[in-house]
Each structure stands twice: as structure tokens, then as C-alpha cells.
Design a protein around this motif. Sequence first.
Motif, PDB file in Angstrom:
ATOM      1  N   GLY A 175       0.828  -1.203   0.000  1.00  0.00           N
ATOM      2  CA  GLY A 175       0.000   0.000   0.000  1.00  0.00           C
ATOM      3  C   GLY A 175       0.865   1.256   0.000  1.00  0.00           C
ATOM      4  O   GLY A 175       0.603   2.222  -0.726  1.00  0.00           O
ATOM      5  N   GLU A 176       1.901   1.225   0.815  1.00  0.00           N
ATOM      6  CA  GLU A 176       2.825   2.366   0.891  1.00  0.00           C
ATOM      7  C   GLU A 176       3.505   2.598  -0.465  1.00  0.00           C
ATOM      8  O   GLU A 176       3.614   3.740  -0.926  1.00  0.00           O
ATOM      9  N   CYS A 179       1.126   4.207  -2.924  1.00  0.00           N
ATOM     10  CA  CYS A 179       0.946   5.627  -2.612  1.00  0.00           C
ATOM     11  C   CYS A 179       2.140   6.442  -3.111  1.00  0.00           C
ATOM     12  O   CYS A 179       1.965   7.483  -3.737  1.00  0.00           O
ATOM     13  N   VAL A 184       1.029  10.191  -3.119  1.00  0.00           N
ATOM     14  CA  VAL A 184      -0.041  10.360  -2.138  1.00  0.00           C
ATOM     15  C   VAL A 184       0.551  10.030  -0.771  1.00  0.00           C
ATOM     16  O   VAL A 184       1.252   9.030  -0.634  1.00  0.00           O
ATOM     17  N   PRO A 185       0.300  10.869   0.255  1.00  0.00           N
ATOM     18  CA  PRO A 185       0.860  10.521   1.568  1.00  0.00           C
ATOM     19  C   PRO A 185       0.210   9.248   2.118  1.00  0.00           C
ATOM     20  O   PRO A 185      -1.015   9.158   2.194  1.00  0.00           O
ATOM     21  N   PHE A 186       1.037   8.269   2.506  1.00  0.00           N
ATOM     22  CA  PHE A 186       0.536   6.987   3.004  1.00  0.00           C
ATOM     23  C   PHE A 186      -0.301   7.177   4.273  1.00  0.00           C
ATOM     24  O   PHE A 186      -1.200   6.387   4.561  1.00  0.00           O
ATOM     25  N   GLU A 187      -0.019   8.241   5.013  1.00  0.00           N
ATOM     26  CA  GLU A 187      -0.737   8.479   6.282  1.00  0.00           C
ATOM     27  C   GLU A 187      -2.250   8.611   6.081  1.00  0.00           C
ATOM     28  O   GLU A 187      -3.020   8.408   7.019  1.00  0.00           O
ATOM     29  N   ILE A 188      -2.683   8.956   4.861  1.00  0.00           N
ATOM     30  CA  ILE A 188      -4.134   9.035   4.616  1.00  0.00           C
ATOM     31  C   ILE A 188      -4.785   7.676   4.920  1.00  0.00           C
ATOM     32  O   ILE A 188      -5.942   7.608   5.292  1.00  0.00           O
ATOM     33  N   LEU A 189      -4.010   6.601   4.765  1.00  0.00           N
ATOM     34  CA  LEU A 189      -4.567   5.263   4.974  1.00  0.00           C
ATOM     35  C   LEU A 189      -4.504   4.777   6.425  1.00  0.00           C
ATOM     36  O   LEU A 189      -5.069   3.731   6.755  1.00  0.00           O
ATOM     37  N   HIS A 190      -3.811   5.519   7.282  1.00  0.00           N
ATOM     38  CA  HIS A 190      -3.617   5.040   8.658  1.00  0.00           C
ATOM     39  C   HIS A 190      -4.923   4.743   9.399  1.00  0.00           C
ATOM     40  O   HIS A 190      -5.057   3.719  10.047  1.00  0.00           O
TER      41      HIS A 190
ATOM     42  N   LEU B 106     -12.238   8.457   3.264  1.00  0.00           N
ATOM     43  CA  LEU B 106     -11.497   7.201   3.132  1.00  0.00           C
ATOM     44  C   LEU B 106     -11.602   6.388   4.426  1.00  0.00           C
ATOM     45  O   LEU B 106     -10.796   6.543   5.341  1.00  0.00           O
ATOM     46  N   PRO B 121     -10.056  10.749   7.136  1.00  0.00           N
ATOM     47  CA  PRO B 121      -9.496  11.579   6.073  1.00  0.00           C
ATOM     48  C   PRO B 121     -10.545  11.845   4.990  1.00  0.00           C
ATOM     49  O   PRO B 121     -11.221  10.928   4.536  1.00  0.00           O
ATOM     50  N   TYR B 147      -7.625  16.386   2.610  1.00  0.00           N
ATOM     51  CA  TYR B 147      -6.576  16.338   1.591  1.00  0.00           C
ATOM     52  C   TYR B 147      -7.125  16.710   0.217  1.00  0.00           C
ATOM     53  O   TYR B 147      -8.182  16.213  -0.173  1.00  0.00           O
ATOM     54  N   GLN B 153      -4.664  10.467  -8.281  1.00  0.00           N
ATOM     55  CA  GLN B 153      -4.164  10.053  -6.959  1.00  0.00           C
ATOM     56  C   GLN B 153      -5.209   9.213  -6.221  1.00  0.00           C
ATOM     57  O   GLN B 153      -4.877   8.244  -5.551  1.00  0.00           O
ATOM     58  N   SER B 156      -5.145   5.565  -7.053  1.00  0.00           N
ATOM     59  CA  SER B 156      -4.124   4.738  -6.406  1.00  0.00           C
ATOM     60  C   SER B 156      -4.411   4.580  -4.914  1.00  0.00           C
ATOM     61  O   SER B 156      -4.087   3.558  -4.309  1.00  0.00           O
ATOM     62  N   SER B 160      -4.723   1.063  -3.120  1.00  0.00           N
ATOM     63  CA  SER B 160      -3.972   0.780  -1.885  1.00  0.00           C
ATOM     64  C   SER B 160      -4.913   0.322  -0.777  1.00  0.00           C
ATOM     65  O   SER B 160      -4.577  -0.564   0.006  1.00  0.00           O
ATOM     66  N   PHE B 163      -5.592  -3.297  -0.640  1.00  0.00           N
ATOM     67  CA  PHE B 163      -4.512  -4.072  -0.009  1.00  0.00           C
ATOM     68  C   PHE B 163      -4.532  -3.930   1.520  1.00  0.00           C
ATOM     69  O   PHE B 163      -4.500  -4.919   2.235  1.00  0.00           O
ATOM     70  N   VAL B 164      -4.596  -2.692   2.020  1.00  0.00           N
ATOM     71  CA  VAL B 164      -4.430  -2.498   3.473  1.00  0.00           C
ATOM     72  C   VAL B 164      -5.718  -2.694   4.264  1.00  0.00           C
ATOM     73  O   VAL B 164      -5.688  -2.735   5.489  1.00  0.00           O
ATOM     74  N   THR B 201       1.958   2.201  11.408  1.00  0.00           N
ATOM     75  CA  THR B 201       1.547   3.595  11.263  1.00  0.00           C
ATOM     76  C   THR B 201       2.573   4.535  11.904  1.00  0.00           C
ATOM     77  O   THR B 201       2.572   5.731  11.641  1.00  0.00           O
TER      78      THR B 201
END
Lengths: 249, 249
Positions: A175-176, A179, A184-190, B106, B121, B147, B153, B156, B160, B163-164, B201
Amino acid sequence: MIKIVLIGAGNVASHLFKAFQTSEKCSVAQVFSRTKTSLENFETSTETTTDLKKLKEADIYIISVKDDEVENVIEQIKHKNGLIVHTSGSVPMLNSGKRNGVFYPLQTFSKNTEIDFSKIPLCIEAENENDLQILEELANSISKSVYKISSEQRKSLHLSAVFVCNFVNHLYSIGEDLCKENKVPFEILHELMKETTRKATLNSPAKVQTGPAIRNDKKTIAFHLQQLNKADYSKIYTLLTDSIQHKNG
Amino acid sequence: MIKIVLIGAGNVASHLFKAFQTSEKCSVAQVFSRTKTSLENFETSTETTTDLKKLKEADIYIISVKDDEVENVIEQIKHKNGLIVHTSGSVPMLNSGKRNGVFYPLQTFSKNTEIDFSKIPLCIEAENENDLQILEELANSISKSVYKISSEQRKSLHLSAVFVCNFVNHLYSIGEDLCKENKVPFEILHELMKETTRKATLNSPAKVQTGPAIRNDKKTIAFHLQQLNKADYSKIYTLLTDSIQHKNG
């Protein structure tokens, strides 16, 4: 007071040592490591040695070394009177007819991450009932979740842990990657990651499965596969999608 | 005060509606759904309709319906003066040269799970700068993480997320299966799951990968494959192990 000798000075041994220091039921009389430098963090709090022949007498010897080396260490200290346990998820308990056991904390330990040991599940096993009781007393003194688990059960726990920890982390890293490719900042998925895990601990994960695979949303699946430009990521996408669909009929 | 008409009454729409009710910047003037029963939860708080032709005038129309139906709804309401946005991760923004946008939260939403919307987010996009500012104001009024994300973007991010979230949940369900087979309570793994996610994270997941694959511990890998008796689980184990090793040279 249960007297402990700790054999090993790695991540698991260090976290166990800290936990034992907070317990009133036990004291760590000595820590062994083959290398002197790895004992530096222990020296101010207890005795240390780099010689297995100089182990002190103790109620419990806790072996926390690499999986491959557990048997070898047991062989060298088996003449001791105390209970001998190891902390490995994948090594079976030695059935010697003597006093052997297992004291397996099921967690992923990092050196510099503080851990609340009271939440960590401890899986215990012993050859005889008396020793199991001692391990239970010791385990209860540092953790709120203690389980009596056979070597057979521990094998499947260890395998499950690879799926829910190691493999899950790899999916996070994919996923990272995806991104990064698109800035795209991966932190959006945290938050999504945290909520997914929270949901799977409050429900049976099989019952809260979501996404294009379980909806059989062919258009989205095809679209996603188009986007993936690494061969192994495409394979993983296809295989996991098939597996989700297979499981859900 | 931003006047909103909400089109859709599913999970996302319901959670958005609740979030908007707590905001002082906006009010939901009307909710549309094709089926009358799904409007029951909204009726006591705002006006509702099952007829797209009876939509009220509003500043923003938020379309929160199934991905496949988004385009169709936009087609039917495009004569409206307000800004038209949808909440889908996978549908591109309509580039009509008029007032279109995206308002994509998200997160994985369940009907009966309470959610702290301020942590979710919100990915926003609009055809023109003015509208983007309006969306930003609206988004900031219900969430702390907003964001500006292009359709490219967002594509993707959506991939992602599979996956996560979706795939990770499937790995959890495999872990649960393996535990059941050996009568081990799955809850023993809960803390490990949480800690794995927490670690991923706080760090780059690629940098905190652990397990037999990255250690190239062939003995454990062979042993695990022996234990797996479902063909697709063995394939997943092998593929993810190879992928971890490939990634880490």
C-alpha cells in the motif's frame, strides 16, 4: 519468590526482563548471553555471565534465544534442577520426562518500542501439572491474558501469526509503495488500517469482509489490475481476490 | 451556512449525515433514496424524497450511491445550479466544465459501528478553485484531516485501500480459520494484530518487516507449508513469502 535465570539478551529477553522487574512474585538472579556487549543493559540491575557453565541455581531457566539454538542450549543445561522453559512459538516443548516447559509471549517486539506487557498473551505449557502451576503464577504476575496451550496448538498459533502479522505488514508496505508511486501521503490510509483491525477484533473477520472481491465487482477488479505494474503485486491481487471469492462461495 | 442535499441513504450517507448534523457550517435540507424504507432514519431530522425530480435547490448535492450508479445520477441532476460531488473512491470526477467535484471519506463504514468522523481523512477535488474552497470549508467542519487529491491520486489510494483493508481482513480471516482448526481462541492474536498495525503507522511498514520470510528461515517456512492443508492458503503463503524476499533483495 520465583528465582529466574534468563538465557538470552535479545528483544524478547529484554522485554521479559523489564516485565519481571515490575512483578513481586519473581526476581531475575542472572542473565546469560554469549556476547558481553549485549549484557550491558542488564549489568546495572542483576548479575550476568557469558559462560553457560556458570549459571546460578534457579527455580526457572527461561531460554530466549534464536529458534535454531534452543535445543542446543537445553542440551547444555539439562542437568540443572530447575524448570527449563523456552519462549519460542515454533519450537515444540522438549518431552524429556523431566521438568520442561514453554513460556511464549505472543507479540511482535521491537527494541525501542515501549510495551504494556500486561496486555500481551502468554502461552504456557509444562510436562507436569506442578510446573504448569508455577508458570501460571509467574505469567499471571506480569500479564492479564494467560493461556494453557499445547505444542500442537502453539504450532498453529505461530502459523496464524505469520498471516495476521508478517503478511499483513507486507500488504501495508505494498500500500505504501502504491501511494509513493502516485505521490499520495501513506498516512491518509492510517485510520483505515486501524479501523479495519479494530473491526476484525470486535467481529469474526470472515463476517466483516468488504471490497470489490466479495461484491464480485468485476469492473473495479479489472481496473485495479490494469493499474498494477509490478508482477508480484498483480499476482497477489488476483490470488487474494480469488481466495476471498472462493471462501464466500 | 452551506445547504446540502444528500443523494443516497446507505452506510456512507448515514455517517455523513450524522457528521453534518454536528457541524455549524452546513445543514442537510433533504435526503433522497429510491426506496422509502431506507429514508426512515432520516425523516425525523430533515425532508426526504424518493423522486430525483423533486430535489430542492442547494449549494452542494452529495451523491453517495453505488459506484455503478454515480454517473447515472449525475446525468439526471446536472441541470441543477449547485455543486455536484460524489463520495466514491473509484469513480473519476466528471469533467463537464461545470461545477463538479469529489468528497471522498477514506474509511470502511459499518452500519452499527459508531465512528469519530473528525479522524476520517476526507479527499476533496473540484473542477474550479472556488468550489474546492467550499468543499474545503465543509470538510474542515467535520474532519481534522482534509486532503486535496486528484482523480489520478484517488485511483491509487483506492487500490492501496484494497490491499491495506480488504486483503488484510482476508488474512485475518485465514488466521481465524487456522486457529479454529486447532481449537485455539482467535482472540489470542488480537493484541498482535493491533500492535502490528500500530507499528506500521508509526514507521514505514517496509522498515519493520519481521518473520521467517525476511529472515529467510527456510526450516520454518517448510514447516509452515506442511501444516497448511488448503490449496489457496499454501499458495498465498508461498507468494507472500516470495514477495517479501523479492522486495528485500
